[in-house]
Design a protein around this motif. Structure first.
Motif, PDB file in Angstrom:
ATOM      1  N   PHE A  90       0.847  -1.187   0.000  1.00  0.00           N
ATOM      2  CA  PHE A  90       0.000   0.000   0.000  1.00  0.00           C
ATOM      3  C   PHE A  90       0.884   1.238   0.000  1.00  0.00           C
ATOM      4  O   PHE A  90       1.942   1.246   0.604  1.00  0.00           O
ATOM      5  CB  PHE A  90      -0.876   0.072   1.262  1.00  0.00           C
ATOM      6  N   GLY A  91       0.398   2.308  -0.624  1.00  0.00           N
ATOM      7  CA  GLY A  91       1.080   3.589  -0.521  1.00  0.00           C
ATOM      8  C   GLY A  91       0.759   4.218   0.818  1.00  0.00           C
ATOM      9  O   GLY A  91      -0.208   3.870   1.477  1.00  0.00           O
ATOM     10  N   GLN A  92       1.569   5.155   1.232  1.00  0.00           N
ATOM     11  CA  GLN A  92       1.341   5.814   2.511  1.00  0.00           C
ATOM     12  C   GLN A  92       0.314   6.920   2.335  1.00  0.00           C
ATOM     13  O   GLN A  92       0.388   7.703   1.398  1.00  0.00           O
ATOM     14  CB  GLN A  92       2.638   6.407   3.036  1.00  0.00           C
ATOM     15  N   THR A  93      -0.635   6.990   3.234  1.00  0.00           N
ATOM     16  CA  THR A  93      -1.621   8.065   3.247  1.00  0.00           C
ATOM     17  C   THR A  93      -1.152   9.117   4.245  1.00  0.00           C
ATOM     18  O   THR A  93      -0.949   8.821   5.419  1.00  0.00           O
ATOM     19  CB  THR A  93      -3.005   7.535   3.669  1.00  0.00           C
ATOM     20  N   ILE A  94      -0.971  10.344   3.758  1.00  0.00           N
ATOM     21  CA  ILE A  94      -0.510  11.426   4.623  1.00  0.00           C
ATOM     22  C   ILE A  94      -1.723  12.210   5.101  1.00  0.00           C
ATOM     23  O   ILE A  94      -2.544  12.651   4.304  1.00  0.00           O
ATOM     24  CB  ILE A  94       0.468  12.339   3.871  1.00  0.00           C
ATOM     25  N   PRO A  95      -1.874  12.375   6.410  1.00  0.00           N
ATOM     26  CA  PRO A  95      -3.024  13.100   6.948  1.00  0.00           C
ATOM     27  C   PRO A  95      -3.069  14.554   6.473  1.00  0.00           C
ATOM     28  O   PRO A  95      -2.048  15.141   6.121  1.00  0.00           O
ATOM     29  CB  PRO A  95      -2.813  13.047   8.461  1.00  0.00           C
ATOM     30  N   THR A  96      -4.251  15.146   6.479  1.00  0.00           N
ATOM     31  CA  THR A  96      -4.445  16.536   6.097  1.00  0.00           C
ATOM     32  C   THR A  96      -3.583  17.448   6.972  1.00  0.00           C
ATOM     33  O   THR A  96      -3.496  17.250   8.176  1.00  0.00           O
ATOM     34  CB  THR A  96      -5.929  16.928   6.256  1.00  0.00           C
ATOM     35  N   GLY A  97      -2.952  18.447   6.358  1.00  0.00           N
ATOM     36  CA  GLY A  97      -2.137  19.392   7.099  1.00  0.00           C
ATOM     37  C   GLY A  97      -0.669  19.031   7.154  1.00  0.00           C
ATOM     38  O   GLY A  97       0.152  19.812   7.627  1.00  0.00           O
ATOM     39  N   ILE A  98      -0.298  17.864   6.697  1.00  0.00           N
ATOM     40  CA  ILE A  98       1.100  17.444   6.688  1.00  0.00           C
ATOM     41  C   ILE A  98       1.641  17.641   5.283  1.00  0.00           C
ATOM     42  O   ILE A  98       1.078  17.129   4.314  1.00  0.00           O
ATOM     43  CB  ILE A  98       1.258  15.961   7.102  1.00  0.00           C
ATOM     44  N   LYS A  99       2.709  18.396   5.166  1.00  0.00           N
ATOM     45  CA  LYS A  99       3.325  18.632   3.860  1.00  0.00           C
ATOM     46  C   LYS A  99       4.301  17.509   3.552  1.00  0.00           C
ATOM     47  O   LYS A  99       4.858  16.884   4.456  1.00  0.00           O
ATOM     48  CB  LYS A  99       4.047  19.967   3.852  1.00  0.00           C
ATOM     49  N   ARG A 100       4.514  17.295   2.287  1.00  0.00           N
ATOM     50  CA  ARG A 100       5.512  16.316   1.875  1.00  0.00           C
ATOM     51  C   ARG A 100       6.888  16.780   2.326  1.00  0.00           C
ATOM     52  O   ARG A 100       7.207  17.959   2.223  1.00  0.00           O
ATOM     53  CB  ARG A 100       5.554  16.185   0.361  1.00  0.00           C
ATOM     54  N   PRO A 101       7.736  15.871   2.776  1.00  0.00           N
ATOM     55  CA  PRO A 101       9.082  16.264   3.184  1.00  0.00           C
ATOM     56  C   PRO A 101       9.878  16.928   2.054  1.00  0.00           C
ATOM     57  O   PRO A 101      10.668  17.812   2.296  1.00  0.00           O
ATOM     58  CB  PRO A 101       9.736  14.953   3.608  1.00  0.00           C
ATOM     59  N   SER A 102       9.640  16.550   0.804  1.00  0.00           N
ATOM     60  CA  SER A 102      10.398  17.125  -0.298  1.00  0.00           C
ATOM     61  C   SER A 102      10.059  18.602  -0.509  1.00  0.00           C
ATOM     62  O   SER A 102      10.807  19.333  -1.134  1.00  0.00           O
ATOM     63  CB  SER A 102      10.135  16.350  -1.584  1.00  0.00           C
ATOM     64  N   PHE A 103       8.924  19.094   0.003  1.00  0.00           N
ATOM     65  CA  PHE A 103       8.540  20.488  -0.147  1.00  0.00           C
ATOM     66  C   PHE A 103       8.938  21.347   1.044  1.00  0.00           C
ATOM     67  O   PHE A 103       8.682  22.528   1.074  1.00  0.00           O
ATOM     68  CB  PHE A 103       7.030  20.611  -0.368  1.00  0.00           C
ATOM     69  N   LEU A 104       9.538  20.744   2.060  1.00  0.00           N
ATOM     70  CA  LEU A 104       9.875  21.483   3.263  1.00  0.00           C
ATOM     71  C   LEU A 104      11.194  22.244   3.143  1.00  0.00           C
ATOM     72  O   LEU A 104      11.499  23.083   3.961  1.00  0.00           O
ATOM     73  CB  LEU A 104       9.940  20.539   4.477  1.00  0.00           C
ATOM     74  N   GLY A 105      11.978  21.930   2.136  1.00  0.00           N
ATOM     75  CA  GLY A 105      13.259  22.594   1.974  1.00  0.00           C
ATOM     76  C   GLY A 105      14.339  21.898   2.781  1.00  0.00           C
ATOM     77  O   GLY A 105      14.153  20.787   3.268  1.00  0.00           O
ATOM     78  N   PRO A 106      15.489  22.563   2.962  1.00  0.00           N
ATOM     79  CA  PRO A 106      16.598  21.934   3.682  1.00  0.00           C
ATOM     80  C   PRO A 106      16.239  21.640   5.131  1.00  0.00           C
ATOM     81  O   PRO A 106      15.466  22.356   5.746  1.00  0.00           O
ATOM     82  CB  PRO A 106      17.723  22.963   3.604  1.00  0.00           C
ATOM     83  N   CYS A 107      16.824  20.611   5.640  1.00  0.00           N
ATOM     84  CA  CYS A 107      16.587  20.200   7.021  1.00  0.00           C
ATOM     85  C   CYS A 107      17.700  20.768   7.903  1.00  0.00           C
ATOM     86  O   CYS A 107      18.869  20.458   7.717  1.00  0.00           O
ATOM     87  CB  CYS A 107      16.559  18.675   7.096  1.00  0.00           C
ATOM     88  N   TRP A 108      17.353  21.634   8.865  1.00  0.00           N
ATOM     89  CA  TRP A 108      18.348  22.290   9.725  1.00  0.00           C
ATOM     90  C   TRP A 108      18.170  21.876  11.180  1.00  0.00           C
ATOM     91  O   TRP A 108      18.082  22.689  12.059  1.00  0.00           O
ATOM     92  CB  TRP A 108      18.222  23.819   9.613  1.00  0.00           C
ATOM     93  N   TYR A 109      18.098  20.616  11.465  1.00  0.00           N
ATOM     94  CA  TYR A 109      17.869  20.171  12.837  1.00  0.00           C
ATOM     95  C   TYR A 109      19.083  20.428  13.690  1.00  0.00           C
ATOM     96  O   TYR A 109      20.129  20.033  13.541  1.00  0.00           O
ATOM     97  CB  TYR A 109      17.520  18.677  12.884  1.00  0.00           C
TER      98      TYR A 109
END
Length: 109
Positions: A90-109
């Motif tokens: 199955f593909g993953q279902t992303i809940p409403t309000g969660i953006k795709r990680p690829s659209f979040l930009g660089p990760c600066w943790y």
């Protein structure tokens, strides 16, 4: 309040997807030659070998007659036997309000 539609299992298996008489036989880890063992078991029990596994696990897929199944299950070189079947991911279902990680930009943790 958010309601998740994620399934706990990442795959689905229907009873109709089970191949009649086909099994995956997993051998004990200490078997040095799984190919030779599979061929020996096939000759001794009348199995029709489909595929031999030697890397991720040691074992084989085969069509096994019902009369040979009990003998194989009691064989000390056999770890376990599972019915062979089709599995669907199955593909993953992303809940409403969660953006795709690829659209979040660089990760600066």
């Amino acid at each position: 309040m958010a309601i998740s539609t994620l399934s706990s299992a990442p795959y689905a298996l229907a009873d109709s997807d089970k191949a009649a008489g086909r099994y995956i036989v997993v051998l004990e880890d200490n078997i040095p030659n799984p190919s030779g063992m599979a061929e020996e078991m096939a000759a001794g029990h009348g199995l029709a070998l489909e595929h031999i596994y030697q890397h991720a696990l040691k074992g084989y897929a085969a069509t096994i007659p019902e009369h040979a199944l009990a003998d194989l299950k009691s064989d000390p070189t056999v770890k376990y036997i599972e019915p062979d079947s089709m599995v669907y991911a199955f593909g993953q279902t992303i809940p409403t309000g969660i953006k795709r990680p690829s659209f979040l930009g660089p990760c600066w943790y």
